[in-house]
Scaffold this motif. Structure first.
Motif, PDB file in Angstrom:
ATOM      1  N   SER A   9       0.826  -1.199   0.000  1.00  0.00           N
ATOM      2  CA  SER A   9       0.000   0.000   0.000  1.00  0.00           C
ATOM      3  C   SER A   9       0.861   1.249   0.000  1.00  0.00           C
ATOM      4  O   SER A   9       1.880   1.325   0.692  1.00  0.00           O
ATOM      5  CB  SER A   9      -0.910   0.001   1.228  1.00  0.00           C
ATOM      6  N   GLU A  10       0.440   2.260  -0.766  1.00  0.00           N
ATOM      7  CA  GLU A  10       1.194   3.513  -0.830  1.00  0.00           C
ATOM      8  C   GLU A  10       0.886   4.430   0.346  1.00  0.00           C
ATOM      9  O   GLU A  10       1.644   5.342   0.642  1.00  0.00           O
ATOM     10  CB  GLU A  10       0.857   4.255  -2.127  1.00  0.00           C
ATOM     11  N   VAL A  11      -0.260   4.228   0.998  1.00  0.00           N
ATOM     12  CA  VAL A  11      -0.724   5.144   2.035  1.00  0.00           C
ATOM     13  C   VAL A  11      -0.921   4.403   3.353  1.00  0.00           C
ATOM     14  O   VAL A  11      -1.553   3.344   3.397  1.00  0.00           O
ATOM     15  CB  VAL A  11      -2.058   5.801   1.622  1.00  0.00           C
ATOM     16  N   HIS A  12      -0.388   4.981   4.417  1.00  0.00           N
ATOM     17  CA  HIS A  12      -0.647   4.464   5.758  1.00  0.00           C
ATOM     18  C   HIS A  12      -1.334   5.558   6.566  1.00  0.00           C
ATOM     19  O   HIS A  12      -0.806   6.660   6.703  1.00  0.00           O
ATOM     20  CB  HIS A  12       0.652   4.061   6.459  1.00  0.00           C
ATOM     21  N   LEU A  13      -2.529   5.270   7.075  1.00  0.00           N
ATOM     22  CA  LEU A  13      -3.274   6.217   7.893  1.00  0.00           C
ATOM     23  C   LEU A  13      -2.986   5.972   9.371  1.00  0.00           C
ATOM     24  O   LEU A  13      -2.806   4.833   9.806  1.00  0.00           O
ATOM     25  CB  LEU A  13      -4.767   6.102   7.633  1.00  0.00           C
ATOM     26  N   ASN A  14      -2.983   7.057  10.144  1.00  0.00           N
ATOM     27  CA  ASN A  14      -2.664   6.998  11.565  1.00  0.00           C
ATOM     28  C   ASN A  14      -3.745   7.775  12.323  1.00  0.00           C
ATOM     29  O   ASN A  14      -3.501   8.873  12.817  1.00  0.00           O
ATOM     30  CB  ASN A  14      -1.273   7.612  11.792  1.00  0.00           C
TER      31      ASN A  14
END
Length: 392
Positions: A9-14
């Motif tokens: 995945s290109e995006v990691h949400l926090n």
């Protein structure tokens, strides 16, 4: 041991970051005015521009997209000299017993500081490492202060970049390997020869100087906070997009936009989106694993972001305060360079990386990140235009 990225995945949400607030301890707090006053003493000080990009905002369905352009800070093509100048000034002053907040220090010309060291019998030599812009900024400050600077560089650095550092008056030492190898060589040189180590990355036992680097970047943030309000008619930023190499500039941006003091003063906090090179995404990996993790890096057009290990002082802030981390490719960065050039903005790959990340966020996580028609997005364009091999 360095790891490889575990997720495609290109995006990691926090998500927890939206509730986190940064509260500086008294030892960390620096009133912005002394830093700004120092920067105003440097040749060519001026606010860098904040460009409004209405066509991009319209295409993405956002209220405002604003770009803080650091392509000509103090006549150099990057923001790095803000942190380098303050850190080297603090480090040299401490070495020679000079209180930087005293009237005596305020009355000294920059060139007199090196002379004062010699008068006091202090052998002042500085060593550092770089992927490019940091070393050039360190060399420039060494010239201003009248002290010698040695810059260790990775072997994949092009000769043109090495020569620009030499032209500022520094010695360049080429180290086989990547950035982490150059950093290790710098540490060994300082430990073995008594030189003063000034780096923008920290590790256990070396954390004071990198904190000064982060303090130096606050000048850029104070400028942009004021400029955003002027451009938008009083609307503060809702999102900040910043490159993350070893983490220092991302730390500064996160502290600024997640500051508890900011909230107390009536200015809302903003979501922070960190941008990484997909082959050097050590922050993204660390967030996914919940602990500091290193990656093995290769060559990239985003030289300043090509770091496989986070600064130890940056990680605690980024772990809790970054709302999203986005990894982009060389090709995506190059396409963003071209798009900005069409708008007459001369960005380098690291600088344009923030636009590439914003576009990726609007494709994959627009709703969850609150990127809507009310959003006021600030892109930190940290690097000016330069030559590189076009990726395919």
């Amino acid at each position: 041991m360095a790891s490889q990225l575990p997720s495609p995945s290109e995006v990691h949400l926090n998500p927890p970051a939206s509730q986190w607030r940064y509260h500086a301890s008294p030892s960390q707090t620096v009133v912005p005015s002394p830093v700004l006053a120092f920067h105003r003493r440097l040749p060519h000080y001026a606010q860098t521009p904040l460009h409004s990009l209405p066509s991009i905002a319209a295409d993405l369905g956002l209220g405002h997209v604003l770009l803080k352009d650091e392509s000509a800070r103090f006549g150099l093509p990057a923001f790095k000299i803000l942190g380098a100048s303050w850190a080297i000034y603090r480090a040299v002053a401490e070495k020679i017993g000079l209180d930087v907040f005293s009237p005596i220090a305020a009355g000294l010309e920059l060139g007199e500081i090196g002379a004062l060291a010699r008068e006091r019998g202090v052998d002042l030599r500085i060593v550092t490492c770089t992927e490019g812009n940091w070393g050039r900024a360190m060399a420039r400050m060494g010239r201003y202060l009248g002290v010698d600077v040695t810059v260790c560089v990775p072997s994949h650095m092009v000769e043109e970049t090495r020569e620009k550092i030499r032209e500022e008056g520094a010695e360049v030492v080429v180290v086989e390997g990547g950035y982490d190898d150059a950093a290790l060589a710098s540490r060994r040189r300082a430990d073995g020869g008594g030189a003063l180590l000034v780096m923008d990355i920290s590790w256990e036992g070396y954390e004071v100087v990198p904190k000064w680097v982060v303090e130096g970047y606050q000048t850029m943030l104070n400028e942009s906070d004021e400029q955003v309000l002027a451009v938008t008619g009083g609307k503060p930023a809702t999102h900040a997009v910043v490159p993350c190499g070893c983490g220092s500039i991302a730390q500064a941006v996160t502290q600024n936009f997640k500051s508890g003091l900011r909230e107390q003063n009536g200015t809302p906090t903003a979501a922070v989106i960190a941008v990484e090179l997909d082959t050097a995404a050590c922050l993204k990996l660390s967030l996914e694993k919940g602990e500091v993790s290193s990656v093995t890096t290769g060559d990239s057009i985003m030289c300043g972001m090509n770091c496989g290990t986070l600064s130890t002082t940056a990680w605690p802030v980024l772990e809790l305060g970054v709302d999203a981390c986005i990894a982009i490719s060389d090709l995506q960065s190059h396409q963003a360079v071209q798009e900005l050039e069409e708008l007459n903005i001369k960005a380098g790959p690291c600088g344009a990386a923030t636009l590439a990340a914003l576009k990726r966020a609007c494709v994959t996580e627009k709703t969850r990140l609150g990127l809507d028609e009310k959003a006021v997005v600030v892109l930190y364009c940290t690097e000016g235009q330069r030559e590189y091999i076009t990726p395919s």
